[in-house]
Design an enzyme around this catalytic site. Structure first.
Site, mmCIF file in Angstrom:
data_model
loop_
_atom_site.group_PDB
_atom_site.id
_atom_site.type_symbol
_atom_site.label_atom_id
_atom_site.label_comp_id
_atom_site.label_asym_id
_atom_site.label_seq_id
_atom_site.Cartn_x
_atom_site.Cartn_y
_atom_site.Cartn_z
ATOM 1 N N LYS A 1 -9.075 6.360 -19.402
ATOM 2 C CA LYS A 1 -9.436 6.890 -20.718
ATOM 3 C C LYS A 1 -8.244 6.779 -21.682
ATOM 4 C CE LYS A 1 -13.100 7.624 -18.285
ATOM 5 N NZ LYS A 1 -13.402 8.875 -17.616
ATOM 6 N N ASP B 1 -7.787 18.637 -14.214
ATOM 7 C CA ASP B 1 -8.097 17.279 -14.647
ATOM 8 C C ASP B 1 -7.728 17.219 -16.133
ATOM 9 O OD1 ASP B 1 -9.309 14.985 -15.678
ATOM 10 O OD2 ASP B 1 -10.974 15.065 -14.257
ATOM 11 N N ARG C 1 0.858 -1.197 0.000
ATOM 12 C CA ARG C 1 0.000 0.000 0.000
ATOM 13 C C ARG C 1 0.890 1.242 0.000
ATOM 14 N NH1 ARG C 1 -1.580 1.615 4.632
ATOM 15 N NH2 ARG C 1 -2.394 -0.361 5.411
HETATM 16 C C1 LIG Z 1 -13.888 9.259 -16.306
HETATM 17 C C2 LIG Z 1 -13.449 10.536 -15.753
HETATM 18 C C3 LIG Z 1 -13.172 10.694 -14.394
HETATM 19 C C4 LIG Z 1 -13.362 9.558 -13.395
HETATM 20 O O1 LIG Z 1 -12.423 8.546 -13.613
HETATM 21 P P1 LIG Z 1 -12.680 6.988 -13.287
HETATM 22 O O2 LIG Z 1 -11.429 6.361 -13.759
HETATM 23 O O3 LIG Z 1 -13.902 6.587 -14.036
HETATM 24 O O4 LIG Z 1 -12.885 6.889 -11.817
HETATM 25 C C5 LIG Z 1 -12.705 11.928 -13.959
HETATM 26 N N1 LIG Z 1 -12.540 12.958 -14.808
HETATM 27 C C6 LIG Z 1 -12.814 12.851 -16.126
HETATM 28 C C7 LIG Z 1 -12.619 14.028 -17.012
HETATM 29 C C8 LIG Z 1 -13.283 11.650 -16.640
HETATM 30 O O5 LIG Z 1 -13.566 11.554 -17.939
#
Ligand SMILES: *Cc1c(COP(=O)(O)O)cnc(C)c1O
Length: 388
Positions: free
Chosen positions: A199, A174, A50
Site C-alpha cells: 500500500k 497493523d 531465504r
Molecule cells: C492489504 C492489506 C493487508 C494484506 O496485505 P497484502 O500485501 O495484500 O498481502 C493487510 N492489512 C491491511 C490493513 C491491508 O490493507
C-alpha cells in the site's frame, strides 16, 4: 548512520545506506540464492538467501529504524507477514482482533489458523474498559488496526499497549493505513507492527510486500526463526523497489493527506452523502485519540450515499478514480468493501460491525485535487435515481 534528526531524512538515509564497496548511493540488488564459503563454517555472514540477503537486510534495517523497533523482517506479502506473526501462537491460544480489520486477517484466522487450534474473537477495541473484560487467560494477543479497515475506527494504541503489558500478552498493530511517517506504534509501547507494504510504503500499485517490526530481541529471534523456517521472504528486486519507494513516502503522504482533507470536507457538506468516516474530521469517532497518537487522519475515507443514489451507477460513472482493490497508491482508488475487500467476512458479521452494502471506501491519490473532486461530483450527480 547518517546525521539527521527527522523522519523525512530517515526515509532517505535510514537503515543500511548505499554500498560500501563501490560508493553507489543505492543498495545493489543482490540477485543470488547462495554465497561462496571460504572454508567449512567460514563465510561473510550470508549462507542462503531465504535466511539472509543484503538487499533484504537493507530494507529490514530501514523499516526497523523508521518504526523505532529492534528489528525488521520483509515478507512476500502483507498476509505472509501476518501469517508469520500469528505463527508465534499455539493450540489453545486466542487472539482478539478489532471489529473491523482487513478481510484477509479475519480469513486467515477463521479458515487457516483455526486448523491449528488457534482461536480468535472480534471485539470493539476502541472501548478499552470493555476490551479489558474480554482478556481471559486463553487470550495471548491483541491485534489492532487504527484507523481500522474500512470504517476508520480509532483505537487508543498506548492504552492497548498498557493493557497488553498488564496482562502479559502481545500487542500487535497493523500500521498499513498510517505508515511510520504518520504513526509509530512501537514508540507508544506496542510490541509488534505489521505492514502490507503493498500500500503506501510501496506507493505505486506495482508490488506486493509485507513487513514486520518487533520491539525486543526475543521477538526478533522468534520472527527470524519463523521467517527462515516457513520461507515467505521478499525477493531482492522487490526489496530494492520498496527501499526506492520509501524514500518519497514523506512527500507522497503529505499530498495524499492534503487531498484527503479536501475530499472529506467536500463529502461532508454534500447533500447526497449520508455519512463520512474520516479520522481527520473534528467530531469524528476517536478524533482526539488519533490526534494524540498520529500526525493526522491519513488519506483513507469511507462514506455512504443517501438512498436516492444507485451505488452501481456511482462506481461506473467514476472516470479518474479507478474501481479496484487495494489502496495507498499514487492514483485514487475506490472500492466496495462488502463485495470486495471484506467479502470473506460473512454478511451477518459485516452488518454487525457496520460494513453495510452501501459503504464506499476511497483511497485518495495524489492527482490534482480539482480533478478528483470533479470526478466525485459528476459520479454522485449521475448516480441519482431517476436522473435522466
Ligand atoms: C492489504 C492489506 C493487508 C494484506 O496485505 P497484502 O500485501 O495484500 O498481502 C493487510 N492489512 C491491511 C490493513 C491491508 O490493507
Amino acid at each position: 548512520m547518517g546525521t539527521y534528526n527527522h523522519i523525512e531524512s530517515a526515509l532517505i538515509h535510514g537503515g543500511i545506506y548505499g554500498d560500501e564497496k563501490t560508493g553507489a548511493v543505492n543498495t545493489p540488488i543482490y540477485q543470488t540464492s547462495t554465497y561462496m564459503q571460504e572454508s567449512l563454517g567460514k563465510h561473510k555472514g550470508y549462507e542462503y538467501s531465504r535466511t539472509g540477503n543484503p538487499t533484504r537486510d537493507a530494507l529490514e534495517s530501514l523499516i526497523a529504524e523508521l518504526e523505532g523497533g529492534k528489528a525488521g523482517f520483509a515478507f512476500a506479502s502483507g498476509m505472509a507477514a501476518i501469517a508469520a506473526v500469528l505463527s508465534l501462537f499455539k493450540i489453545g491460544d486466542t487472539v482478539i482482533i478489532s471489529s473491523n480489520v482487513y478481510g484477509g486477517t479475519f480469513r486467515i484466522l477463521d479458515k487457516v489458523f483455526s486448523h491449528f487450534g488457534i482461536s480468535y474473537r472480534i471485539e470493539d477495541t476502541a472501548d478499552l474498559n470493555m476490551l479489558e473484560t474480554k482478556i481471559t487467560p486463553d487470550v495471548k494477543a491483541l491485534l489492532i488496526e487504527s484507523p481500522a479497515n474500512p470504517l476508520l475506527t480509532v483505537t487508543d494504541l498506548a492504552g492497548v499497549a498498557r493493557l497488553a503489558k498488564k496482562h502479559g500478552i502481545i500487542s500487535i498493530v497493523d500500521n498499513t493505513f498510517m505508515t511510520p511517517y504518520l504513526q509509530r506504534p512501537i514508540e507508544l509501547g506496542i510490541d509488534i507492527v505489521v505492514h502490507s507494504a503493498t500500500k503506501y510504503l510501496g506507493g505505486h500499485s506495482d508490488l506486493i510486500a509485507g513487513l514486520v517490526v518487533v520491539n525486543s530481541t526475543g521477538l526478533a529471534e522468534q520472527i527470524h526463526f519463523i521467517q527462515n523456517a516457513t520461507g515467505g521472504i521478499l525477493q531482492p528486486f522487490d526489496s530494492f523497489l520498496l527501499i526506492r519507494s520509501i524514500k518519497t513516502l514523506g512527500v507522497r503522504m503529505d499530498r495524499h493527506v492534503e487531498n484527503a482533507v479536501a475530499v472529506a470536507d467536500f463529502l461532508k457538506s454534500h447533500e447526497s452523502v449520508k455519512q463520512v468516516y474520516y479520522p481527520g474530521l473534528p467530531k469524528s469517532q476517536g478524533y482526539d485519540v488519533n490526534q494524540k497518537q498520529a500526525k493526522n487522519g491519513g488519506a483513507m475515507i469511507s462514506f455512504e450515499l443517501t438512498e436516492g443514489h444507485d451505488i452501481r451507477t456511482f462506481f461506473s460513472e467514476l472516470h479518474l478514480v479507478a474501481l479496484a482493490e487495494s489502496l495507498g497508491g499514487v492514483e485514487s482508488l475506490v472500492c466496495h468493501p462488502a463485495s470486495m475487500t471484506h467479502a470473506s467476512i460473512p454478511k451477518e458479521i459485516r452488518e454487525k460491525v457496520g460494513i453495510t452494502d452501501g459503504l464506499i471506501r476511497l483511497s485518495v491519490g495524489i492527482e490534482n485535487i480539482d480533478d478528483i473532486l470533479n470526478d466525485l461530483k459528476n459520479a454522485i450527480q449521475n448516480s441519482r435515481r431517476n436522473s435522466k
